[in-house]
Design a protein around this motif. Structure first.
Motif, PDB file in Angstrom:
ATOM      1  N   GLU A 116       0.826  -1.214   0.000  1.00  0.00           N
ATOM      2  CA  GLU A 116       0.000   0.000   0.000  1.00  0.00           C
ATOM      3  C   GLU A 116       0.857   1.260   0.000  1.00  0.00           C
ATOM      4  O   GLU A 116       0.549   2.253  -0.676  1.00  0.00           O
ATOM      5  CB  GLU A 116      -0.922  -0.004   1.217  1.00  0.00           C
ATOM      6  N   ARG A 117       1.952   1.237   0.747  1.00  0.00           N
ATOM      7  CA  ARG A 117       2.828   2.412   0.784  1.00  0.00           C
ATOM      8  C   ARG A 117       3.433   2.698  -0.584  1.00  0.00           C
ATOM      9  O   ARG A 117       3.731   3.859  -0.919  1.00  0.00           O
ATOM     10  CB  ARG A 117       3.932   2.207   1.823  1.00  0.00           C
TER      11      ARG A 117
ATOM     12  N   TRP B 223      -0.201   3.568  -3.088  1.00  0.00           N
ATOM     13  CA  TRP B 223      -1.272   4.494  -2.735  1.00  0.00           C
ATOM     14  C   TRP B 223      -1.361   5.673  -3.692  1.00  0.00           C
ATOM     15  O   TRP B 223      -0.368   6.331  -4.009  1.00  0.00           O
ATOM     16  CB  TRP B 223      -1.082   5.027  -1.316  1.00  0.00           C
ATOM     17  N   ARG B 224      -2.543   5.881  -4.190  1.00  0.00           N
ATOM     18  CA  ARG B 224      -2.906   7.072  -4.948  1.00  0.00           C
ATOM     19  C   ARG B 224      -4.321   7.440  -4.518  1.00  0.00           C
ATOM     20  O   ARG B 224      -5.119   6.572  -4.156  1.00  0.00           O
ATOM     21  CB  ARG B 224      -2.895   6.818  -6.467  1.00  0.00           C
ATOM     22  N   ASP B 225      -4.647   8.686  -4.609  1.00  0.00           N
ATOM     23  CA  ASP B 225      -5.960   9.117  -4.136  1.00  0.00           C
ATOM     24  C   ASP B 225      -7.018   8.911  -5.227  1.00  0.00           C
ATOM     25  O   ASP B 225      -7.654   9.858  -5.694  1.00  0.00           O
ATOM     26  CB  ASP B 225      -5.909  10.587  -3.718  1.00  0.00           C
TER      27      ASP B 225
ATOM     28  N   VAL C   2      -7.779  -0.572   4.983  1.00  0.00           N
ATOM     29  CA  VAL C   2      -7.976   0.577   4.091  1.00  0.00           C
ATOM     30  C   VAL C   2      -9.450   0.864   3.803  1.00  0.00           C
ATOM     31  O   VAL C   2      -9.750   1.766   3.016  1.00  0.00           O
ATOM     32  CB  VAL C   2      -7.231   0.364   2.744  1.00  0.00           C
TER      33      VAL C   2
ATOM     34  N   SER D 133     -11.750   7.414   5.932  1.00  0.00           N
ATOM     35  CA  SER D 133     -10.858   8.506   6.309  1.00  0.00           C
ATOM     36  C   SER D 133     -10.455   9.250   5.047  1.00  0.00           C
ATOM     37  O   SER D 133     -10.628   8.752   3.933  1.00  0.00           O
ATOM     38  CB  SER D 133      -9.619   7.939   7.006  1.00  0.00           C
ATOM     39  N   PRO D 134      -9.926  10.465   5.168  1.00  0.00           N
ATOM     40  CA  PRO D 134      -9.507  11.191   3.962  1.00  0.00           C
ATOM     41  C   PRO D 134      -8.513  10.408   3.106  1.00  0.00           C
ATOM     42  O   PRO D 134      -8.554  10.488   1.880  1.00  0.00           O
ATOM     43  CB  PRO D 134      -8.874  12.466   4.531  1.00  0.00           C
ATOM     44  N   ARG D 135      -7.626   9.644   3.719  1.00  0.00           N
ATOM     45  CA  ARG D 135      -6.625   8.897   2.961  1.00  0.00           C
ATOM     46  C   ARG D 135      -7.238   7.745   2.181  1.00  0.00           C
ATOM     47  O   ARG D 135      -6.815   7.454   1.050  1.00  0.00           O
ATOM     48  CB  ARG D 135      -5.531   8.365   3.888  1.00  0.00           C
ATOM     49  N   TYR D 136      -8.245   7.076   2.763  1.00  0.00           N
ATOM     50  CA  TYR D 136      -8.735   5.838   2.170  1.00  0.00           C
ATOM     51  C   TYR D 136     -10.138   5.939   1.574  1.00  0.00           C
ATOM     52  O   TYR D 136     -10.679   4.932   1.125  1.00  0.00           O
ATOM     53  CB  TYR D 136      -8.725   4.728   3.227  1.00  0.00           C
TER      54      TYR D 136
ATOM     55  N   ARG E  72     -11.218   7.024  -1.237  1.00  0.00           N
ATOM     56  CA  ARG E  72     -11.229   6.531  -2.611  1.00  0.00           C
ATOM     57  C   ARG E  72     -10.335   5.300  -2.788  1.00  0.00           C
ATOM     58  O   ARG E  72     -10.728   4.333  -3.425  1.00  0.00           O
ATOM     59  CB  ARG E  72     -10.806   7.656  -3.570  1.00  0.00           C
ATOM     60  N   PHE E  73      -9.130   5.344  -2.231  1.00  0.00           N
ATOM     61  CA  PHE E  73      -8.211   4.222  -2.413  1.00  0.00           C
ATOM     62  C   PHE E  73      -8.766   2.937  -1.794  1.00  0.00           C
ATOM     63  O   PHE E  73      -8.578   1.842  -2.334  1.00  0.00           O
ATOM     64  CB  PHE E  73      -6.858   4.557  -1.782  1.00  0.00           C
TER      65      PHE E  73
END
Length: 330
Positions: free
Chosen positions: A41-42, A45-47, A181, A185-188, A190-191
């Motif tokens: 994932e690191r 990861w893309r939004d 994931v 949350s803002p990070r996940y 969409r991803f």
């Protein structure tokens, strides 16, 4: 040995190992998968949803492929096939860990040690325990026991019955990805969308079976079914809704309401509004119901595996046999 017998013997042994031994403290295969998925994932990861879909496919597909290779490698040995099924079943089930964590929190609450109960709660669920009183913690534990009975026990057994070792591994991989994931949350947002939807899809049959078995085993089947039918659809999760509603009715407890995840407050619908809220003593009742549901799910999954094997055998044409004609002519 027939596939249904391999699954039946292996699933029963794996279920017993989880019951007696519990999860290994070190070297847990699911934890290893989580570390690998985290490292990937690191890098990936893309939004956006597309990257998340590729990530989910690689992680879940990789787990299924590895399990299929392992199954093929031992296919010629019935003993090794049963052993592999038992080992994978043991590694993907989490019923004993679920009960252990819930009992620890119940013991802290019953001893009046609210600080210890708050400290232990994150081992069981992702809720923010800081603002929860004793009843709020008891409610969180009962709801987590209900939902995780489906996620950590019944769903895995269902997919084991349908797909053998690859089914067990694929379900646990999808469920682990959702925990990593799948939250909003803002990070996940969409991803993690694809991982969350995959978990919803694979969790659908197990959640309905969990709800049905909770109604059958809970002592109040009419209340369970009535609460399930009345309240499940209002829950934001398509799978947690039926499970938590059925547990609410089976235990005659009021679940749902306001909760907080990492400072984000959610106002969820109430399940079983006519019942009293859970207290510390109700956690043990929820654990006992979870155990009964898990045992029944094992029996149902073995029966499903036997039925599928029989149906497959019935659908295969018999090999042509020579027919003896009069006078020895063939």
């Amino acid at each position: 040995m027939r596939a249904d017998r391999v699954f039946g013997y292996g699933a029963a042994l794996g279920f017993l190992a989880d019951l007696v031994v519990g999860d290994p403290r070190r070297g847990h295969p699911v934890a290893g998968f989580g570390r690998a998925a985290g490292a990937l994932e690191r890098r990936m990861w893309r939004d956006d949803r597309g990257s998340g879909a590729v990530y989910a496919a690689l992680c879940a597909g990789g787990a299924v492929a590895a399990a299929a290779v392992a199954r093929r490698a031992v296919a010629s040995s019935p003993a090794l096939s049963v052993g592999l099924t038992a080992a994978v079943t043991w590694s993907v089930l989490g019923g004993s860990s679920l009960a252990r964590e819930a009992r620890a929190i119940a013991a802290a609450l019953e001893a009046g040690d609210l600080a210890a109960a708050r400290e232990r709660l994150p081992h069981l669920c992702g809720r923010d325990p800081r603002a929860l009183d004793a009843d709020g913690i008891a409610r969180a534990v009962v709801e987590s026991v209900a939902e995780n009975t489906s996620d950590a026990v019944v769903g895995a057994l269902v997919w084991g019955a349908l797909g053998g070792v690859p089914g067990l591994a694929g379900f646990r991989a999808a469920n682990t990805l959702d925990a990593m994931v799948g939250h909003k949350s803002p990070r996940y947002l969409r991803f993690g969308w694809a991982g969350a939807r995959l978990d919803d899809l694979l969790g659908y049959p197990g959640a309905r079976l969990t709800a049905a078995l909770a109604a059958a085993a809970g002592g109040h089947p009419r209340s369970a079914v009535r609460t399930w039918r009345a309240d499940a659809a209002s829950h934001p999760s398509p799978n947690a809704g039926p499970v938590e509603a059925a547990f609410a009715g089976a235990l005659r407890l009021r679940l749902g309401g306001t909760l907080s995840y990492a400072g984000r407050v959610e106002h969820r619908p109430v399940l079983g509004a006519s019942f009293p809220p859970p207290a510390a003593a109700d956690i043990s009742r929820a654990i006992r119901l979870s155990r009964r549901v898990g045992a029944l799910a094992l029996a149902v999954s073995i029966a499903v595996s036997v039925g599928l094997s029989a149906a497959a055998a019935a659908g295969r044409p018999d090999r042509a046999r020579p027919v003896a004609l009069p006078g020895g002519v063939r």
